[in-house]
Design a protein around this motif. Structure first.
Motif, mmCIF file in Angstrom:
data_model
loop_
_atom_site.group_PDB
_atom_site.id
_atom_site.type_symbol
_atom_site.label_atom_id
_atom_site.label_comp_id
_atom_site.label_asym_id
_atom_site.label_seq_id
_atom_site.Cartn_x
_atom_site.Cartn_y
_atom_site.Cartn_z
ATOM 1 N N ASP A 1 0.867 -1.170 0.000
ATOM 2 C CA ASP A 1 0.000 0.000 0.000
ATOM 3 C C ASP A 1 0.908 1.225 0.000
ATOM 4 O O ASP A 1 1.633 1.448 0.967
ATOM 5 C CB ASP A 1 -0.884 -0.025 1.242
ATOM 6 N N PRO A 2 0.923 2.011 -1.067
ATOM 7 C CA PRO A 2 1.840 3.153 -1.127
ATOM 8 C C PRO A 2 1.592 4.190 -0.035
ATOM 9 O O PRO A 2 2.504 4.909 0.355
ATOM 10 C CB PRO A 2 1.607 3.742 -2.521
ATOM 11 N N ALA A 3 0.379 4.264 0.480
ATOM 12 C CA ALA A 3 0.059 5.254 1.513
ATOM 13 C C ALA A 3 0.546 4.834 2.893
ATOM 14 O O ALA A 3 0.981 5.664 3.684
ATOM 15 C CB ALA A 3 -1.442 5.506 1.544
ATOM 16 N N THR A 4 0.486 3.530 3.194
ATOM 17 C CA THR A 4 0.811 3.075 4.555
ATOM 18 C C THR A 4 2.058 2.201 4.629
ATOM 19 O O THR A 4 2.607 2.004 5.707
ATOM 20 C CB THR A 4 -0.346 2.248 5.135
ATOM 21 N N GLY A 5 2.482 1.621 3.501
ATOM 22 C CA GLY A 5 3.606 0.684 3.521
ATOM 23 C C GLY A 5 3.177 -0.719 3.881
ATOM 24 O O GLY A 5 4.008 -1.620 3.968
ATOM 25 N N ASP A 6 1.876 -0.942 4.135
ATOM 26 C CA ASP A 6 1.384 -2.287 4.421
ATOM 27 C C ASP A 6 1.669 -3.187 3.225
ATOM 28 O O ASP A 6 1.665 -2.743 2.080
ATOM 29 C CB ASP A 6 -0.126 -2.278 4.673
ATOM 30 N N ALA A 7 1.901 -4.462 3.501
ATOM 31 C CA ALA A 7 2.196 -5.414 2.429
ATOM 32 C C ALA A 7 1.244 -6.593 2.495
ATOM 33 O O ALA A 7 0.551 -6.803 3.489
ATOM 34 C CB ALA A 7 3.639 -5.906 2.557
ATOM 35 N N LYS B 1 -2.985 -11.747 -2.417
ATOM 36 C CA LYS B 1 -3.106 -10.435 -3.044
ATOM 37 C C LYS B 1 -4.492 -10.135 -3.596
ATOM 38 O O LYS B 1 -4.828 -8.988 -3.818
ATOM 39 C CB LYS B 1 -2.034 -10.247 -4.113
ATOM 40 N N SER B 2 -5.327 -11.142 -3.783
ATOM 41 C CA SER B 2 -6.678 -10.885 -4.275
ATOM 42 C C SER B 2 -7.706 -10.792 -3.147
ATOM 43 O O SER B 2 -8.893 -10.611 -3.401
ATOM 44 C CB SER B 2 -7.095 -11.976 -5.270
ATOM 45 N N HIS B 3 -7.274 -10.893 -1.896
ATOM 46 C CA HIS B 3 -8.182 -10.823 -0.749
ATOM 47 C C HIS B 3 -8.644 -9.380 -0.535
ATOM 48 O O HIS B 3 -7.879 -8.444 -0.742
ATOM 49 C CB HIS B 3 -7.459 -11.341 0.504
ATOM 50 N N PRO B 4 -9.906 -9.162 -0.128
ATOM 51 C CA PRO B 4 -10.413 -7.792 0.103
ATOM 52 C C PRO B 4 -9.589 -6.971 1.098
ATOM 53 O O PRO B 4 -9.503 -5.754 0.957
ATOM 54 C CB PRO B 4 -11.827 -8.016 0.628
ATOM 55 N N LEU B 5 -8.959 -7.616 2.088
ATOM 56 C CA LEU B 5 -8.137 -6.878 3.048
ATOM 57 C C LEU B 5 -6.914 -6.242 2.383
ATOM 58 O O LEU B 5 -6.315 -5.329 2.935
ATOM 59 C CB LEU B 5 -7.661 -7.809 4.177
ATOM 60 N N ALA B 6 -6.537 -6.757 1.213
ATOM 61 C CA ALA B 6 -5.345 -6.264 0.508
ATOM 62 C C ALA B 6 -5.711 -5.344 -0.660
ATOM 63 O O ALA B 6 -4.884 -5.097 -1.534
ATOM 64 C CB ALA B 6 -4.529 -7.445 0.005
ATOM 65 N N ALA B 7 -6.912 -4.813 -0.656
ATOM 66 C CA ALA B 7 -7.395 -4.010 -1.791
ATOM 67 C C ALA B 7 -6.502 -2.805 -2.095
ATOM 68 O O ALA B 7 -6.370 -2.397 -3.242
ATOM 69 C CB ALA B 7 -8.814 -3.544 -1.527
ATOM 70 N N ASN B 8 -5.841 -2.242 -1.069
ATOM 71 C CA ASN B 8 -4.992 -1.075 -1.292
ATOM 72 C C ASN B 8 -3.534 -1.419 -1.589
ATOM 73 O O ASN B 8 -2.723 -0.532 -1.810
ATOM 74 C CB ASN B 8 -5.051 -0.139 -0.078
ATOM 75 N N CYS B 9 -3.201 -2.707 -1.567
ATOM 76 C CA CYS B 9 -1.816 -3.139 -1.823
ATOM 77 C C CYS B 9 -1.636 -3.310 -3.334
ATOM 78 O O CYS B 9 -1.694 -4.416 -3.873
ATOM 79 C CB CYS B 9 -1.512 -4.435 -1.085
ATOM 80 N N THR B 10 -1.419 -2.191 -3.996
ATOM 81 C CA THR B 10 -1.428 -2.202 -5.466
ATOM 82 C C THR B 10 -0.065 -1.952 -6.094
ATOM 83 O O THR B 10 0.071 -2.048 -7.306
ATOM 84 C CB THR B 10 -2.399 -1.126 -5.970
ATOM 85 N N GLU B 11 0.958 -1.607 -5.305
ATOM 86 C CA GLU B 11 2.294 -1.416 -5.860
ATOM 87 C C GLU B 11 3.040 -2.723 -5.764
ATOM 88 O O GLU B 11 3.067 -3.357 -4.715
ATOM 89 C CB GLU B 11 3.062 -0.323 -5.099
ATOM 90 N N TYR B 12 3.671 -3.115 -6.869
ATOM 91 C CA TYR B 12 4.374 -4.403 -6.910
ATOM 92 C C TYR B 12 5.862 -4.196 -7.087
ATOM 93 O O TYR B 12 6.281 -3.289 -7.795
ATOM 94 C CB TYR B 12 3.798 -5.277 -8.023
ATOM 95 N N ALA B 13 6.626 -5.079 -6.460
ATOM 96 C CA ALA B 13 8.092 -4.997 -6.547
ATOM 97 C C ALA B 13 8.563 -5.391 -7.933
ATOM 98 O O ALA B 13 7.915 -6.071 -8.659
ATOM 99 C CB ALA B 13 8.726 -5.907 -5.502
#
Length: 83
Positions: free
Chosen positions: A59-65, A71-83
């Protein structure tokens, strides 16, 4: 949304303030090793550590990974930046 107790039959780490062992959930890299230069974070879905090579996004806003398994789970909806 609260982390479920199980995801696809896998037990998630409890949200009780305890920390999981510092081992990558996917590749078993020892993330507590001082010689290890990999960045790591706790997956917002399962609650286990994931190294930067195995993450499924951040998540670019929080740094959460999130680990790639979730990665397709609803809890990870904001985790959109990929290494």
């Amino acid at each position: 949304m609260k982390r479920p107790e199980r995801i696809n039959g896998l037990k998630t780490w409890p949200e009780d303030g305890t920390l999981p062992p510092e081992v990558c959930r996917r590749c078993d890299t020892d993330l507590a090793d001082t010689d290890n230069q990999l960045a790591s974070a706790i997956c917002v879905v399962c609650g286990y550590w994931v190294c930067e090579l195995c993450d499924g996004g951040t998540d670019p806003a929080t740094g959460d990974a999130v680990c790639a398994d979730h990665k397709s789970h609803p809890l990870a909806a904001n985790c959109t930046e990929y290494a």
